[in-house]
Design a protein around this motif. Structure first.
Motif, PDB file in Angstrom:
ATOM      1  N   ARG A  13      31.831   7.330  57.058  1.00  0.00           N
ATOM      2  CA  ARG A  13      32.289   7.709  55.724  1.00  0.00           C
ATOM      3  C   ARG A  13      33.799   7.871  55.756  1.00  0.00           C
ATOM      4  NH1 ARG A  13      30.709  10.634  51.041  1.00  0.00           N
ATOM      5  NH2 ARG A  13      28.546  10.174  51.429  1.00  0.00           N
ATOM      6  N   PHE A  14      34.480   7.339  54.740  1.00  0.00           N
ATOM      7  CA  PHE A  14      35.912   7.592  54.564  1.00  0.00           C
ATOM      8  C   PHE A  14      36.056   8.470  53.330  1.00  0.00           C
ATOM      9  CE2 PHE A  14      35.960   3.250  56.436  1.00  0.00           C
ATOM     10  CZ  PHE A  14      36.624   3.552  57.620  1.00  0.00           C
ATOM     11  N   LEU A  15      36.458   9.717  53.501  1.00  0.00           N
ATOM     12  CA  LEU A  15      36.539  10.656  52.370  1.00  0.00           C
ATOM     13  C   LEU A  15      35.240  10.560  51.566  1.00  0.00           C
ATOM     14  CD1 LEU A  15      40.288  10.007  51.459  1.00  0.00           C
ATOM     15  CD2 LEU A  15      39.333  11.934  52.766  1.00  0.00           C
ATOM     16  N   GLY A  16      35.331  10.168  50.306  1.00  0.00           N
ATOM     17  CA  GLY A  16      34.121  10.126  49.495  1.00  0.00           C
ATOM     18  C   GLY A  16      33.341   8.828  49.605  1.00  0.00           C
ATOM     19  N   LEU A  17      33.828   7.907  50.433  1.00  0.00           N
ATOM     20  CA  LEU A  17      33.231   6.567  50.399  1.00  0.00           C
ATOM     21  C   LEU A  17      32.354   6.288  51.626  1.00  0.00           C
ATOM     22  CD1 LEU A  17      34.708   3.587  48.845  1.00  0.00           C
ATOM     23  CD2 LEU A  17      33.992   3.251  51.209  1.00  0.00           C
ATOM     24  N   GLN A  18      31.104   5.967  51.380  1.00  0.00           N
ATOM     25  CA  GLN A  18      30.185   5.648  52.485  1.00  0.00           C
ATOM     26  C   GLN A  18      30.375   4.180  52.866  1.00  0.00           C
ATOM     27  OE1 GLN A  18      27.848   8.255  53.502  1.00  0.00           O
ATOM     28  NE2 GLN A  18      27.785   6.999  55.336  1.00  0.00           N
ATOM     29  N   PRO A  38      30.092  -9.386  50.853  1.00  0.00           N
ATOM     30  CA  PRO A  38      31.202  -9.438  49.895  1.00  0.00           C
ATOM     31  C   PRO A  38      32.344  -8.505  50.311  1.00  0.00           C
ATOM     32  CG  PRO A  38      29.112  -8.937  48.805  1.00  0.00           C
ATOM     33  CD  PRO A  38      28.858  -8.847  50.263  1.00  0.00           C
ATOM     34  N   ASN A  39      33.472  -8.608  49.638  1.00  0.00           N
ATOM     35  CA  ASN A  39      34.610  -7.735  49.928  1.00  0.00           C
ATOM     36  C   ASN A  39      34.179  -6.276  49.869  1.00  0.00           C
ATOM     37  OD1 ASN A  39      36.507  -9.801  50.211  1.00  0.00           O
ATOM     38  ND2 ASN A  39      36.718  -9.955  47.988  1.00  0.00           N
ATOM     39  N   GLY A  40      34.619  -5.511  50.867  1.00  0.00           N
ATOM     40  CA  GLY A  40      34.320  -4.082  50.877  1.00  0.00           C
ATOM     41  C   GLY A  40      32.927  -3.737  51.376  1.00  0.00           C
ATOM     42  N   ALA A  41      32.193  -4.732  51.896  1.00  0.00           N
ATOM     43  CA  ALA A  41      30.812  -4.501  52.340  1.00  0.00           C
ATOM     44  C   ALA A  41      30.737  -3.619  53.587  1.00  0.00           C
ATOM     45  CB  ALA A  41      30.121  -5.832  52.604  1.00  0.00           C
ATOM     46  N   GLY A  42      31.832  -3.602  54.369  1.00  0.00           N
ATOM     47  CA  GLY A  42      31.842  -2.780  55.582  1.00  0.00           C
ATOM     48  C   GLY A  42      31.985  -3.580  56.876  1.00  0.00           C
ATOM     49  N   LYS A  43      32.318  -4.862  56.770  1.00  0.00           N
ATOM     50  CA  LYS A  43      32.388  -5.732  57.943  1.00  0.00           C
ATOM     51  C   LYS A  43      33.479  -5.280  58.928  1.00  0.00           C
ATOM     52  CE  LYS A  43      33.222  -9.358  55.347  1.00  0.00           C
ATOM     53  NZ  LYS A  43      33.222  -8.710  53.995  1.00  0.00           N
ATOM     54  N   SER A  44      34.691  -5.051  58.396  1.00  0.00           N
ATOM     55  CA  SER A  44      35.792  -4.647  59.284  1.00  0.00           C
ATOM     56  C   SER A  44      35.521  -3.279  59.886  1.00  0.00           C
ATOM     57  CB  SER A  44      37.112  -4.590  58.524  1.00  0.00           C
ATOM     58  OG  SER A  44      37.375  -5.824  57.924  1.00  0.00           O
ATOM     59  N   THR A  45      34.932  -2.396  59.091  1.00  0.00           N
ATOM     60  CA  THR A  45      34.589  -1.070  59.606  1.00  0.00           C
ATOM     61  C   THR A  45      33.627  -1.216  60.782  1.00  0.00           C
ATOM     62  OG1 THR A  45      34.893  -0.136  57.409  1.00  0.00           O
ATOM     63  CG2 THR A  45      33.624   1.179  58.971  1.00  0.00           C
ATOM     64  N   LEU A  46      32.637  -2.084  60.635  1.00  0.00           N
ATOM     65  CA  LEU A  46      31.682  -2.317  61.723  1.00  0.00           C
ATOM     66  C   LEU A  46      32.402  -2.817  62.973  1.00  0.00           C
ATOM     67  CD1 LEU A  46      28.697  -2.578  62.707  1.00  0.00           C
ATOM     68  CD2 LEU A  46      28.812  -4.952  61.917  1.00  0.00           C
ATOM     69  N   GLU A 196      33.258 -13.345  59.021  1.00  0.00           N
ATOM     70  CA  GLU A 196      33.896 -14.543  58.482  1.00  0.00           C
ATOM     71  C   GLU A 196      33.601 -14.666  56.998  1.00  0.00           C
ATOM     72  OE1 GLU A 196      35.905 -16.989  60.275  1.00  0.00           O
ATOM     73  OE2 GLU A 196      36.205 -17.134  58.120  1.00  0.00           O
ATOM     74  N   HIS A 197      34.617 -15.070  56.243  1.00  0.00           N
ATOM     75  CA  HIS A 197      34.424 -15.321  54.815  1.00  0.00           C
ATOM     76  C   HIS A 197      34.040 -16.765  54.525  1.00  0.00           C
ATOM     77  CE1 HIS A 197      36.558 -11.536  53.417  1.00  0.00           C
ATOM     78  NE2 HIS A 197      35.444 -11.580  52.733  1.00  0.00           N
ATOM     79  N   LEU A 198      34.445 -17.681  55.414  1.00  0.00           N
ATOM     80  CA  LEU A 198      34.257 -19.107  55.144  1.00  0.00           C
ATOM     81  C   LEU A 198      32.816 -19.520  55.435  1.00  0.00           C
ATOM     82  CD1 LEU A 198      37.526 -20.353  56.888  1.00  0.00           C
ATOM     83  CD2 LEU A 198      37.140 -20.062  54.420  1.00  0.00           C
TER      84      LEU A 198
HETATM   85  N1  LIG Z   1      40.694   3.703  56.638  1.00  0.00           N
HETATM   86  C1  LIG Z   1      40.033   3.715  55.476  1.00  0.00           C
HETATM   87  N2  LIG Z   1      40.164   4.737  54.612  1.00  0.00           N
HETATM   88  C2  LIG Z   1      39.486   4.762  53.440  1.00  0.00           C
HETATM   89  N3  LIG Z   1      38.641   3.802  53.037  1.00  0.00           N
HETATM   90  C3  LIG Z   1      38.461   2.753  53.860  1.00  0.00           C
HETATM   91  C4  LIG Z   1      39.153   2.646  55.111  1.00  0.00           C
HETATM   92  N4  LIG Z   1      38.768   1.469  55.696  1.00  0.00           N
HETATM   93  C5  LIG Z   1      37.905   0.883  54.855  1.00  0.00           C
HETATM   94  N5  LIG Z   1      37.710   1.644  53.758  1.00  0.00           N
HETATM   95  C6  LIG Z   1      36.797   1.347  52.654  1.00  0.00           C
HETATM   96  O1  LIG Z   1      35.511   1.144  53.207  1.00  0.00           O
HETATM   97  C7  LIG Z   1      34.827   0.086  52.533  1.00  0.00           C
HETATM   98  C8  LIG Z   1      34.459  -0.978  53.523  1.00  0.00           C
HETATM   99  O2  LIG Z   1      35.667  -1.642  53.935  1.00  0.00           O
HETATM  100  P1  LIG Z   1      35.714  -2.812  55.007  1.00  0.00           P
HETATM  101  O3  LIG Z   1      37.150  -3.153  55.174  1.00  0.00           O
HETATM  102  O4  LIG Z   1      34.940  -2.421  56.206  1.00  0.00           O
HETATM  103  O5  LIG Z   1      34.942  -3.962  54.226  1.00  0.00           O
HETATM  104  P2  LIG Z   1      34.945  -5.529  54.538  1.00  0.00           P
HETATM  105  O6  LIG Z   1      33.540  -5.974  54.358  1.00  0.00           O
HETATM  106  O7  LIG Z   1      35.593  -5.800  55.839  1.00  0.00           O
HETATM  107  O8  LIG Z   1      35.845  -6.083  53.347  1.00  0.00           O
HETATM  108  P3  LIG Z   1      36.791  -7.387  53.290  1.00  0.00           P
HETATM  109  O9  LIG Z   1      35.871  -8.553  53.332  1.00  0.00           O
HETATM  110  O10 LIG Z   1      37.471  -7.236  51.970  1.00  0.00           O
HETATM  111  O11 LIG Z   1      37.711  -7.316  54.457  1.00  0.00           O
HETATM  112  C9  LIG Z   1      35.779  -0.409  51.454  1.00  0.00           C
HETATM  113  O12 LIG Z   1      35.421   0.197  50.239  1.00  0.00           O
HETATM  114  C10 LIG Z   1      37.138   0.058  51.922  1.00  0.00           C
HETATM  115  O13 LIG Z   1      37.991   0.292  50.839  1.00  0.00           O
END
Ligand SMILES: Nc1ncnc2c1ncn2[C@@H]1O[C@H](COP(=O)(O)OP(=O)(O)OP(=O)(O)O)[C@@H](O)[C@H]1O
Length: 241
Positions: A13-18, A38-46, A196-198
Motif C-alpha cells: 500500500r502507498f498511503l491510501g492506495l492499494q 493496464p497503466n497503474g496495475a501494479g507491475k513496477s511495484t511487483l 512489457e507494454h508491447l
Molecule cells: N512510490 C509510490 N508512492 C505512491 N504511489 C505509488 C508509488 N509507486 C506506485 N504508486 C502507485 O501504485 C499504483 C501501481 O503503480 P505501478 O507503477 O506499480 O503500476 P504499473 O502497472 O507499473 O503502471 P505503468 O504501466 O503505468 O508503469 C499506481 O496507482 C501508482 O500511482
C-alpha cells in the motif's frame, strides 16, 4: 521443473492506495513469464518488491525455496536474482567490456578475476556485443544500449532475470532482435520474468502470462487464453491502455 521464484499473497500500500493486493504468482525453472496489465496495475511495484527496492506490507517472496522477503537488493543479486532496467544505466565513461566486468564482480564478489573475465567474454558473445567490446558505453546506439543492459544483468550470473520493459523505444525490427536475444538468454539456463507494454513482444516471448489489474491478478495462462479473457479485455478497454 520447479518453482524458482514464488510470490505468496503479497500486498503493498502507498498511503491510501492499494498498489498490490494479495498477489500470488510463480515462475517455473526455464520459463519466460510476462506480467502485463493496464497503466497503474501494479507491475513496477511487483518488480520492485521482487528485486528488493521495496518491501511488502504482508506476504512472502521465495527464491529457490529461500525466503528473500526482507533481503536487500545486493543480497538478492548475489543469490542469483538479476534485474535489467528500462532506463539503461551503464557507466558511460567505461567500455562495454569494463561495464560487464563491473557487473560480474558485483554479482559474484567471491569469483576470481580470471573467472570473471572469462564469463564476460561469454556474455559478450551471447549478447552479440563482441565487436563493440572496446566501445565506450556512452557511444552506443539504442539497440546496443539495450543489449548492454541485458548483458550487464547477465554478467551477474543470474538464475532468474527480471526485465523491466526492456523493449521500450525499439523499432519493430529491433524489438524482434531483442526478443531473439531474450530467448537465447533463457536457452542458456536463465528463467525470466518480464513486464512489457508491447503486446507483439508478449505474444512472441511469453510461455505464460499473468494479468494484473488494480493490484490484483485477474487472469493467468497462455497469451491466447488471456487475450480472449473477458475481464482482461474490459480492463484494457476500460482505461484505453
Ligand atoms: N512510490 C509510490 N508512492 C505512491 N504511489 C505509488 C508509488 N509507486 C506506485 N504508486 C502507485 O501504485 C499504483 C501501481 O503503480 P505501478 O507503477 O506499480 O503500476 P504499473 O502497472 O507499473 O503502471 P505503468 O504501466 O503505468 O508503469 C499506481 O496507482 C501508482 O500511482
Amino acid at each position: 521443473m520447479g518453482k524458482v521464484l514464488e510470490v505468496i499473497r503479497v500486498s503493498k500500500r502507498f498511503l491510501g492506495l492499494q498498489a498490490l493486493k494479495e498477489v500470488s504468482l510463480h515462475l517455473e525453472e526455464g520459463e519466460i513469464l510476462a506480467v502485463i496489465g493496464p497503466n497503474g496495475a501494479g507491475k513496477s511495484t511487483l518488480l520492485n518488491l521482487l528485486s528488493g527496492l521495496l518491501r511488502p506490507d504482508s506476504g512472502r517472496i521465495l527464491f529457490q525455496g529461500q525466503d528473500i522477503t526482507h533481503l536487500p537488493p545486493e543480497a538478492r543479486t548475489h543469490l542469483g536474482l538479476g534485474r535489467a532496467f528500462q532506463i539503461v544505466q551503464p557507466l558511460p565513461e567505461l567500455t562495454v567490456r569494463e561495464n560487464l566486468l563491473v557487473g560480474a564482480r558485483f554479482g559474484k564478489p567471491q569469483v576470481r578475476q580470471k573467472e570473471a573475465e572469462a564469463w564476460v567474454e561469454e556474455v559478450l558473445r551471447l549478447t552479440g556485443l563482441e565487436r563493440r567490446a572496446e566501445a565506450l558505453a556512452g557511444e552506443l546506439t539504442l539497440l546496443e544500449d539495450k543489449r548492454l543492459e541485458l548483458a550487464r544483468a547477465l554478467a551477474t550470473r543470474p538464475r532468474v532475470l527480471l526485465l523491466d520493459e526492456v523493449m521500450a523505444g525499439l523499432r519493430p525490427k529491433e524489438a524482434e532482435e531483442a526478443v531473439a536475444l531474450v530467448r537465447r538468454i533463457r536457452d542458456a539456463g536463465v528463467s525470466i520474468l518480464f513486464i512489457e507494454h508491447l503486446m507483439p513482444v508478449v505474444r512472441a516471448l511469453a510461455d505464460r502470462v499473468v494479468v494484473l489489474d488494480y493490484g490484483e491478478v485477474i487472469a493467468e495462462g497462455t497469451y491466447q487464453k488471456v487475450a480472449q479473457d473477458q475481464r482482461v479485455r474490459e480492463a484494457y478497454l476500460g482505461r484505453g491502455a
